[in-house]
Scaffold this motif. Structure first.
Motif, PDB file in Angstrom:
ATOM      1  N   SER A 108      -5.991 -30.522 -45.582  1.00  0.00           N
ATOM      2  CA  SER A 108      -7.355 -30.237 -45.118  1.00  0.00           C
ATOM      3  C   SER A 108      -8.279 -30.469 -46.298  1.00  0.00           C
ATOM      4  O   SER A 108      -7.882 -30.316 -47.454  1.00  0.00           O
ATOM      5  CB  SER A 108      -7.467 -28.808 -44.594  1.00  0.00           C
ATOM      6  OG  SER A 108      -7.249 -27.879 -45.629  1.00  0.00           O
ATOM      7  N   ASP A 114     -11.675 -19.779 -48.588  1.00  0.00           N
ATOM      8  CA  ASP A 114     -11.233 -20.212 -47.251  1.00  0.00           C
ATOM      9  C   ASP A 114     -11.610 -21.656 -46.961  1.00  0.00           C
ATOM     10  O   ASP A 114     -11.299 -22.173 -45.888  1.00  0.00           O
ATOM     11  CB  ASP A 114     -11.743 -19.264 -46.152  1.00  0.00           C
ATOM     12  CG  ASP A 114     -13.257 -19.203 -46.055  1.00  0.00           C
ATOM     13  OD1 ASP A 114     -13.944 -19.850 -46.873  1.00  0.00           O
ATOM     14  OD2 ASP A 114     -13.757 -18.514 -45.154  1.00  0.00           O
ATOM     15  N   LEU A 115     -12.284 -22.310 -47.914  1.00  0.00           N
ATOM     16  CA  LEU A 115     -12.621 -23.723 -47.747  1.00  0.00           C
ATOM     17  C   LEU A 115     -11.973 -24.591 -48.831  1.00  0.00           C
ATOM     18  O   LEU A 115     -12.314 -25.765 -48.992  1.00  0.00           O
ATOM     19  CB  LEU A 115     -14.146 -23.910 -47.751  1.00  0.00           C
ATOM     20  CG  LEU A 115     -14.856 -23.249 -46.559  1.00  0.00           C
ATOM     21  CD1 LEU A 115     -16.362 -23.220 -46.768  1.00  0.00           C
ATOM     22  CD2 LEU A 115     -14.525 -23.976 -45.257  1.00  0.00           C
ATOM     23  N   LEU A 135     -19.362 -24.317 -41.559  1.00  0.00           N
ATOM     24  CA  LEU A 135     -18.569 -24.808 -42.678  1.00  0.00           C
ATOM     25  C   LEU A 135     -17.127 -24.930 -42.222  1.00  0.00           C
ATOM     26  O   LEU A 135     -16.526 -23.936 -41.796  1.00  0.00           O
ATOM     27  CB  LEU A 135     -18.655 -23.839 -43.864  1.00  0.00           C
ATOM     28  CG  LEU A 135     -19.976 -23.841 -44.629  1.00  0.00           C
ATOM     29  CD1 LEU A 135     -20.036 -22.674 -45.597  1.00  0.00           C
ATOM     30  CD2 LEU A 135     -20.136 -25.149 -45.394  1.00  0.00           C
ATOM     31  N   GLU A 136     -16.589 -26.111 -42.297  1.00  0.00           N
ATOM     32  CA  GLU A 136     -15.220 -26.320 -41.853  1.00  0.00           C
ATOM     33  C   GLU A 136     -14.566 -27.390 -42.708  1.00  0.00           C
ATOM     34  O   GLU A 136     -15.216 -28.325 -43.168  1.00  0.00           O
ATOM     35  CB  GLU A 136     -15.188 -26.801 -40.397  1.00  0.00           C
ATOM     36  CG  GLU A 136     -15.325 -25.697 -39.390  1.00  0.00           C
ATOM     37  CD  GLU A 136     -15.124 -26.208 -37.965  1.00  0.00           C
ATOM     38  OE1 GLU A 136     -15.012 -25.375 -37.071  1.00  0.00           O
ATOM     39  OE2 GLU A 136     -15.079 -27.449 -37.761  1.00  0.00           O
ATOM     40  N   LYS A 137     -13.252 -27.246 -42.847  1.00  0.00           N
ATOM     41  CA  LYS A 137     -12.484 -28.317 -43.449  1.00  0.00           C
ATOM     42  C   LYS A 137     -12.119 -29.312 -42.353  1.00  0.00           C
ATOM     43  O   LYS A 137     -12.023 -28.951 -41.184  1.00  0.00           O
ATOM     44  CB  LYS A 137     -11.217 -27.748 -44.093  1.00  0.00           C
ATOM     45  CG  LYS A 137     -11.531 -26.805 -45.246  1.00  0.00           C
ATOM     46  CD  LYS A 137     -10.306 -26.400 -46.010  1.00  0.00           C
ATOM     47  CE  LYS A 137      -9.602 -25.243 -45.333  1.00  0.00           C
ATOM     48  NZ  LYS A 137      -8.500 -24.705 -46.166  1.00  0.00           N
ATOM     49  N   THR A 138     -11.955 -30.572 -42.747  1.00  0.00           N
ATOM     50  CA  THR A 138     -11.348 -31.522 -41.824  1.00  0.00           C
ATOM     51  C   THR A 138      -9.846 -31.405 -42.030  1.00  0.00           C
ATOM     52  O   THR A 138      -9.383 -31.176 -43.154  1.00  0.00           O
ATOM     53  CB  THR A 138     -11.796 -32.963 -42.126  1.00  0.00           C
ATOM     54  OG1 THR A 138     -11.536 -33.230 -43.515  1.00  0.00           O
ATOM     55  CG2 THR A 138     -13.282 -33.141 -41.875  1.00  0.00           C
ATOM     56  N   THR A 139      -9.071 -31.544 -40.971  1.00  0.00           N
ATOM     57  CA  THR A 139      -7.632 -31.284 -41.097  1.00  0.00           C
ATOM     58  C   THR A 139      -6.787 -32.436 -40.595  1.00  0.00           C
ATOM     59  O   THR A 139      -7.188 -33.189 -39.704  1.00  0.00           O
ATOM     60  CB  THR A 139      -7.223 -30.031 -40.296  1.00  0.00           C
ATOM     61  OG1 THR A 139      -7.538 -30.262 -38.918  1.00  0.00           O
ATOM     62  CG2 THR A 139      -7.938 -28.798 -40.789  1.00  0.00           C
TER      63      THR A 139
END
Lengths: 417, 417
Positions: A77, A92-93, A68-72
């Motif tokens: 983000s 955190d997302l 799970l990640e944000k695009t930045t």
């Protein structure tokens, strides 16, 4: 007899083997008591029932199987909407949008000043703020530049990931206004953040007396640094930048302040070359998050899932089309449907495997219907920008792949320019 | 003239100084794009408006000023209730209770088997489960051994930290039961976990057909490893251990299975030496989380805050006493009040600084009232154990310190024995 003996021996040996294996894991566990299962290497997978697991920790962790990640970018983000279930965004997302990065603010030194057209200018420490009567509400927060389109290989995160939802806790701004006493002519206030941009916006007093909050907590814990630690303004339903983060000063006045962020930025062109200013409420929007790019689906039963919301009130209806807009059917809404909140919708549908376009549109309790892209473009005489909330169509191809089905050239939002 | 020149020079030099400082932070920032403000050393605090902050990251982090931790033992960890605001528990601070530690389960290899008294035994992969119609609900989860008392220096976390709340997403178990087809005599099912304890409990089919879920998501993301990744049973309102984590097998039968966890454990003594079995519903409980030990308060206005919940339905009323039980006043409940959910309550009170005892008690929509400690002890002929949900009184001392005000000797819950 011999066979039985052997069987007994085998059983005993197996038992001893198991106990020894457990002992080995216990004594040689390199992860310690505070390391979670998420940190275990994949080679230890064989049979989880045959080895003692990791002990409880002071802090839990996400599974390493979950990416799970944000695009930045340098200034923002985006939340991975296509990976979410339900309506709460893990803190955190939560999406980010900064004008000068995330400052470090010592909560012991934090102060909020309220002055200007007030009877008694006052300073409040964080401790002071926490002593006032508190409230919690689950609401979305969305950036007014939350749009991208025109390329079929875009995910919901890329198209619409500048919206997130939290349970916010803090105090009503009206409580503080009662404390300082508004003068009769007070009609606007300036909200100023303590970041490197000293971000400022002008807000009508009416919003401040309605549902505006100063929030110090998010999803049970202190507001995260990226979301305004230790305290931020929160204006339910309004474009994100007006919910000024790291809020340090409120100046009450009888007119807007015409700051940089409401003159050069955060305005949008409408027809005849005119510019719309203080267009702060987020209109109703919905987006399907499953099935979408880059997911691949099988023919048969598919539950179409997504979120819908309105900055003006409650979602009253989400409609789904599975034939490129010819017919529309009501989706099931997740209860409770909250005011100014992401609302989950679901629609069970049997796909025959033939190419088609699916889409969702939302109605809110003001009677507003989410517009189609063409309607928005015609009204704005532009192909994107702030407050761009079009119906988002997805094309299902016979091979099960899914792509964004709008046909206009790739447009980036105003603030990416 | 000279003076003006100096002033101009100063201004120019200051400007250059600022720009240079910003440049320095930008080029020498050792934290990279994915490091959040939480990781910045405290020495960089001086004036956050004078330096560029940290850029948006792929994953956010908690502020380093916030010390949030669970207390841990070898088999459990407790949520820091006194540090929470609102009702959602951050997933990494959700309590834990394991019988064989946290296993590592590959979601690609995960399977749920349903067999026994069914028309068609079936295996479901995680992918299969996610294709069924989904639901989300915000509900608490509480361990039946959630009690500790008898020592005045105990925090809400130590007394009552084995309860947490999440937005759970998954499918109704009834959906799977329809898929496999229950045989006419089916009345119980065994739920078996894939951990080292191969944890098992017998559950009435009626609960399985009512609101039981197989959940694969928690607060927007995949269920955390400590909470049953990749999927767990979730029985709203029932004692935590029945919501079997890492669920891998459901066996349908016409009688309970009398497993270890429902014979030697998870039963409680009542009067006359009898043992109560399958006492699985969590009765209504409330706890004040502010002010409590180890907080220190000032005289004047204090907002008493806490959470209340019931495994049988909705909270209808929380009453507060600020005079050791003589008088009771209704607290304000946070809307919406959800079914089988932690519900925030608040009560604004002016403390005159004299020693007193404050307490809360909850009523649910079955008419049940949370009992006092003595009532529970008399009914159970014991001083603690499973399903011990007494009113929790807090003594405010003239110096503003707060301690637990129950007077009985320190009792640990059954499962700590």
């Amino acid at each position: 007899m011999k066979k039985e003996n052997n069987a007994e021996n085998m059983t005993r040996r197996q038992l001893i083997g198991r106990v020894a294996a457990l002992g080995l894991v216990l004594s040689q566990n390199p992860y310690g008591r505070t390391t979670q299962a998420g940190g275990l290497p994949l080679t230890e997978l064989d049979d989880p029932t045959k080895k003692l697991g990791v002990f409880p920790g002071k802090i839990g962790t996400r599974s390493t199987f979950e990416k799970l990640e944000k695009t930045t970018s340098q200034t923002s983000s985006r939340s991975p909407l296509q990976d979410f279930h339900g309506t709460i965004t893990p803190s955190d997302l939560h999406f980010e949008r900064h004008h000068g990065g995330v400052p470090v603010i010592d909560p012991e030194r934090y102060e909020l000043i309220i002055h200007g057209m007030v009877e008694k200018p006052m300073k409040f420490s964080l401790h002071d703020l926490k002593r006032f009567p508190s409230v919690s509400r689950i609401s979305f927060l969305e950036c007014s530049g939350n749009y991208r389109g025109g390329n079929e290989k875009l995910t919901p995160q890329q198209i619409c990931g500048l919206t997130s939802q939290s349970e916010w806790t803090g105090i009503m701004l009206s409580t503080l206004f009662r404390e300082v006493g508004l003068k009769p002519k007070a009609s606007w206030f300036l909200a100023e953040g303590g970041d490197a941009a000293v971000m400022t916006r002008s807000i009508p007093i009416s919003k401040g007396l309605d549902d505006a909050m100063i929030v110090y907590a998010q999803n049970g814990e202190a507001v995260r640094p990226e979301q305004g630690y230790p305290a931020r303004l929160f204006l339910p339903g309004w474009e994100g930048n007006t919910s000024v983060k790291w809020i340090r000063r409120i100046e009450v006045s009888d007119a807007p302040f015409m700051t940089r962020e409401e003159t050069s930025k955060y305005t949008e062109r409408v027809k005849d070359g005119k510019i719309r200013q203080f267009s702060v409420v987020m209109d109703a929007r919905s987006i399907i998050t499953f099935p979408t790019y880059p997911q691949v689906v099988e023919r048969g039963w598919i539950e179409i899932r997504g979120i819908a919301w309105s900055g003006r009130g409650r979602v009253t209806l989400v409609e789904i089309s599975v034939d490129n807009g010819k017919n529309w059917y009501p989706a099931r809404l997740q209860e409770p449907v909250l005011n100014k909140a992401h609302t989950g919708f679901r629609f069970l549908w049997q796909w025959d495997g033939r190419e088609t376009v699916i889409m969702s549109r939302v109605y809110d309790d003001t009677g507003y219907r989410q517009p189609f892209l063409k309607e928005l473009q015609d009204a704005r005489a532009s192909r994107g920008g702030y407050h761009f909330n079009p119906v988002t169509p997805w094309r299902l191809k016979p091979d099960g792949s899914v792509v964004l089905a709008d046909a206009v050239p790739r447009i980036r939002s105003n603030r990416d320019k």
